[in-house]
Design a protein around this motif. Structure first.
Motif, PDB file in Angstrom:
ATOM      1  N   GLN A 173       0.855  -1.179   0.000  1.00 23.17           N
ATOM      2  CA  GLN A 173       0.000   0.000   0.000  1.00 23.17           C
ATOM      3  C   GLN A 173       0.891   1.229   0.000  1.00 23.17           C
ATOM      4  OE1 GLN A 173      -1.683  -1.406   3.857  1.00 23.17           O
ATOM      5  NE2 GLN A 173      -1.413   0.721   4.561  1.00 23.17           N
ATOM      6  N   ALA A 174       0.282   2.412  -0.067  1.00 25.58           N
ATOM      7  CA  ALA A 174       1.061   3.640  -0.085  1.00 25.58           C
ATOM      8  C   ALA A 174       2.048   3.647   1.077  1.00 25.58           C
ATOM      9  CB  ALA A 174       0.131   4.840   0.011  1.00 25.58           C
ATOM     10  N   GLY A 175       3.302   3.950   0.783  1.00 25.25           N
ATOM     11  CA  GLY A 175       4.345   3.937   1.794  1.00 25.25           C
ATOM     12  C   GLY A 175       5.115   2.641   1.868  1.00 25.25           C
ATOM     13  N   SER A 176       4.655   1.612   1.153  1.00 21.72           N
ATOM     14  CA  SER A 176       5.360   0.324   1.166  1.00 21.72           C
ATOM     15  C   SER A 176       6.682   0.428   0.422  1.00 21.72           C
ATOM     16  CB  SER A 176       4.518  -0.763   0.492  1.00 21.72           C
ATOM     17  OG  SER A 176       3.331  -1.011   1.191  1.00 21.72           O
ATOM     18  N   ALA A 177       7.749  -0.027   1.057  1.00 15.88           N
ATOM     19  CA  ALA A 177       9.013  -0.136   0.336  1.00 15.88           C
ATOM     20  C   ALA A 177       8.834  -1.171  -0.769  1.00 15.88           C
ATOM     21  CB  ALA A 177      10.117  -0.559   1.290  1.00 15.88           C
ATOM     22  N   GLY A 178       9.284  -0.834  -1.957  1.00 16.42           N
ATOM     23  CA  GLY A 178       9.151  -1.774  -3.063  1.00 16.42           C
ATOM     24  C   GLY A 178       7.897  -1.597  -3.878  1.00 16.42           C
ATOM     25  N   GLY A 179       7.058  -0.603  -3.521  1.00 19.74           N
ATOM     26  CA  GLY A 179       5.867  -0.316  -4.306  1.00 19.74           C
ATOM     27  C   GLY A 179       4.680  -1.202  -3.981  1.00 19.74           C
ATOM     28  N   TYR A 180       3.625  -1.113  -4.796  1.00 16.53           N
ATOM     29  CA  TYR A 180       2.399  -1.862  -4.544  1.00 16.53           C
ATOM     30  C   TYR A 180       1.539  -1.915  -5.798  1.00 16.53           C
ATOM     31  CZ  TYR A 180       0.072   2.711  -4.339  1.00 16.53           C
ATOM     32  OH  TYR A 180      -0.406   3.975  -4.644  1.00 16.53           O
ATOM     33  N   PHE A 181       0.545  -2.819  -5.774  1.00 17.42           N
ATOM     34  CA  PHE A 181      -0.560  -2.735  -6.729  1.00 17.42           C
ATOM     35  C   PHE A 181      -1.856  -2.856  -5.951  1.00 17.42           C
ATOM     36  CE2 PHE A 181      -0.877  -7.373  -6.537  1.00 17.42           C
ATOM     37  CZ  PHE A 181      -2.232  -7.583  -6.683  1.00 17.42           C
ATOM     38  N   LYS A 182      -2.938  -2.324  -6.508  1.00 16.52           N
ATOM     39  CA  LYS A 182      -4.242  -2.474  -5.862  1.00 16.52           C
ATOM     40  C   LYS A 182      -5.356  -2.305  -6.880  1.00 16.52           C
ATOM     41  CE  LYS A 182      -4.609   2.376  -4.354  1.00 16.52           C
ATOM     42  NZ  LYS A 182      -4.849   3.273  -3.190  1.00 16.52           N
ATOM     43  N   LEU A 183      -6.474  -2.995  -6.621  1.00 10.02           N
ATOM     44  CA  LEU A 183      -7.735  -2.765  -7.298  1.00 10.02           C
ATOM     45  C   LEU A 183      -8.706  -2.275  -6.247  1.00 10.02           C
ATOM     46  CD1 LEU A 183      -6.245  -4.790  -9.266  1.00 10.02           C
ATOM     47  CD2 LEU A 183      -8.536  -5.511  -9.988  1.00 10.02           C
ATOM     48  N   GLU A 184      -9.271  -1.103  -6.471  1.00 10.55           N
ATOM     49  CA  GLU A 184     -10.134  -0.460  -5.486  1.00 10.55           C
ATOM     50  C   GLU A 184     -11.400   0.049  -6.155  1.00 10.55           C
ATOM     51  OE1 GLU A 184      -8.026   2.897  -3.880  1.00 10.55           O
ATOM     52  OE2 GLU A 184      -7.511   3.681  -5.868  1.00 10.55           O
ATOM     53  N   SER A 209      16.690   3.972 -10.849  1.00 12.98           N
ATOM     54  CA  SER A 209      17.250   5.084 -10.071  1.00 12.98           C
ATOM     55  C   SER A 209      16.624   5.208  -8.685  1.00 12.98           C
ATOM     56  CB  SER A 209      17.056   6.401 -10.834  1.00 12.98           C
ATOM     57  OG  SER A 209      17.695   6.354 -12.093  1.00 12.98           O
ATOM     58  N   GLY A 210      15.656   4.343  -8.381  1.00 10.87           N
ATOM     59  CA  GLY A 210      14.996   4.392  -7.087  1.00 10.87           C
ATOM     60  C   GLY A 210      13.784   5.294  -7.036  1.00 10.87           C
ATOM     61  N   ALA A 211      13.422   5.900  -8.167  1.00 14.42           N
ATOM     62  CA  ALA A 211      12.250   6.766  -8.215  1.00 14.42           C
ATOM     63  C   ALA A 211      10.988   5.932  -8.437  1.00 14.42           C
ATOM     64  CB  ALA A 211      12.395   7.786  -9.338  1.00 14.42           C
ATOM     65  N   PHE A 212       9.868   6.391  -7.849  1.00 16.43           N
ATOM     66  CA  PHE A 212       8.608   5.688  -8.018  1.00 16.43           C
ATOM     67  C   PHE A 212       7.956   6.057  -9.344  1.00 16.43           C
ATOM     68  CE2 PHE A 212       8.825   5.118  -3.368  1.00 16.43           C
ATOM     69  CZ  PHE A 212       8.471   3.785  -3.295  1.00 16.43           C
ATOM     70  N   LEU A 213       7.356   5.054  -9.988  1.00 16.78           N
ATOM     71  CA  LEU A 213       6.600   5.234 -11.222  1.00 16.78           C
ATOM     72  C   LEU A 213       5.197   4.696 -10.988  1.00 16.78           C
ATOM     73  CD1 LEU A 213       9.244   3.876 -13.767  1.00 16.78           C
ATOM     74  CD2 LEU A 213       8.819   6.268 -13.185  1.00 16.78           C
ATOM     75  N   ARG A 214       4.184   5.491 -11.264  1.00 17.72           N
ATOM     76  CA  ARG A 214       2.801   5.102 -10.974  1.00 17.72           C
ATOM     77  C   ARG A 214       1.940   5.252 -12.227  1.00 17.72           C
ATOM     78  NH1 ARG A 214      -2.161   7.298  -9.641  1.00 17.72           N
ATOM     79  NH2 ARG A 214      -3.323   6.311  -7.926  1.00 17.72           N
ATOM     80  N   LYS A 215       1.119   4.232 -12.488  1.00 18.09           N
ATOM     81  CA  LYS A 215       0.124   4.293 -13.546  1.00 18.09           C
ATOM     82  C   LYS A 215      -1.189   3.764 -12.988  1.00 18.09           C
ATOM     83  CE  LYS A 215       2.886   5.737 -16.799  1.00 18.09           C
ATOM     84  NZ  LYS A 215       2.739   7.088 -17.400  1.00 18.09           N
ATOM     85  N   GLY A 262       7.728   0.399 -13.358  1.00 19.75           N
ATOM     86  CA  GLY A 262       8.895  -0.035 -12.613  1.00 19.75           C
ATOM     87  C   GLY A 262       8.764  -1.443 -12.062  1.00 19.75           C
ATOM     88  N   THR A 263       9.556  -1.716 -11.044  1.00 18.06           N
ATOM     89  CA  THR A 263       9.557  -3.025 -10.392  1.00 18.06           C
ATOM     90  C   THR A 263       8.800  -2.938  -9.071  1.00 18.06           C
ATOM     91  OG1 THR A 263      11.693  -3.614 -11.356  1.00 18.06           O
ATOM     92  CG2 THR A 263      11.016  -4.828  -9.388  1.00 18.06           C
ATOM     93  N   ILE A 264       7.901  -3.912  -8.838  1.00 16.46           N
ATOM     94  CA  ILE A 264       7.137  -3.967  -7.599  1.00 16.46           C
ATOM     95  C   ILE A 264       7.487  -5.251  -6.875  1.00 16.46           C
ATOM     96  CG2 ILE A 264       4.835  -4.030  -6.572  1.00 16.46           C
ATOM     97  CD1 ILE A 264       3.825  -2.513  -9.046  1.00 16.46           C
TER      98      ILE A 264
END
Length: 232
Positions: A121-132, A148-154, A195-197
């Motif tokens: 979820q938001a704040g998780s190291a390593g990113g996340y996915f969700k269906l809401e 580079s360690g930057a977050f990518l969101r779609k 990115g990588t999750i």
């Protein structure tokens, strides 16, 4: 009898859809959610990752011809947190990584809120996915980390479908984008990498795991789920 429409959608939509998962996708988990009333284990019919069913989740509930799990109404944001409303499945094999990853689900609701299925979820190291289900619209989000360690969101979102009918949704992530399909029709797509999750959190069904309903809301789901299938 449980419907199987979602079983063929992922392969069928792979033809002619820019971001859909390939027909050769491998199943990571296939949760039919057809256990008898009072079940505590969510069985993976593919034999990979069973889950734990919270005590507040009703199993063996038949609605409009399909048998699945039911979440009765509770406030998604009012204290206290209710972890007994969650179904959890934990395995590193369920991480989306950077490649193809498809979530297929059949669900119904009349409410305009709730997180349905997610890993992290938001704040998780390593990113996340969700269906809401914000405002009754199915929203699929993938947020990962680039080299580079930057977050990518779609994100991709449907129209309002919280009408009490069963709907099959397929959210397909590839290295180049997302596609959302509802009841056999592509309704939204987004180009670009997510990115990588990869995180250590379990997949949770029915709401957030790390929440207190004060600083972080749990966003509990109300409704029914017939099945969830995950493939890569």
């Amino acid at each position: 009898m449980k419907h199987r429409l979602g079983r063929s959608l992922t392969a069928a939509l792979a033809v002619g859809v820019v971001f859909a998962a390939p027909a050769s996708a491998a199943t990571l988990a296939d949760w039919e959610m057809n256990e008898a009333p009072g079940a505590h284990v969510m069985t993976d019919s593919s034999g990979h990752v069973n889950g734990t069913i919270g005590s507040a989740v009703q199993t063996g509930v038949t609605v409009l011809g399909a048998t699945g799990y039911q979440w009765n109404f509770t406030s998604p944001t009012a204290p206290p947190p209710k972890p007994e409303r969650l179904v959890q499945a934990s395995s590193a094999t369920l991480n989306p990584g950077a490649g193809n990853y498809t979530v297929t689900m059949r669900y119904r609701t009349t409410k305009h809120f709730g997180n349905i299925v997610q890993k992290g979820q938001a704040g998780s190291a390593g990113g996340y996915f969700k269906l809401e289900n914000p405002s009754g619209r199915l929203n699929c989000v993938f947020r990962g980390v680039n080299a580079s360690g930057a977050f990518l969101r779609k994100a991709v979102e449907s129209g309002v479908i919280s009408d009490g009918a069963w709907h099959v949704v397929v959210c397909a992530r590839t290295p180049s984008g997302l596609t959302l399909t509802v009841d056999g029709s592509v309704v939204a797509s987004a180009k670009g990498s997510t990115g990588t999750i990869s995180n250590s959190r379990p997949i949770t069904i029915g709401g957030k795991l790390n929440c207190d309903q004060v600083k972080t809301t749990c966003d509990y789901f109300t409704g029914n789920i017939d099945y969830i299938k995950i493939a890569n």
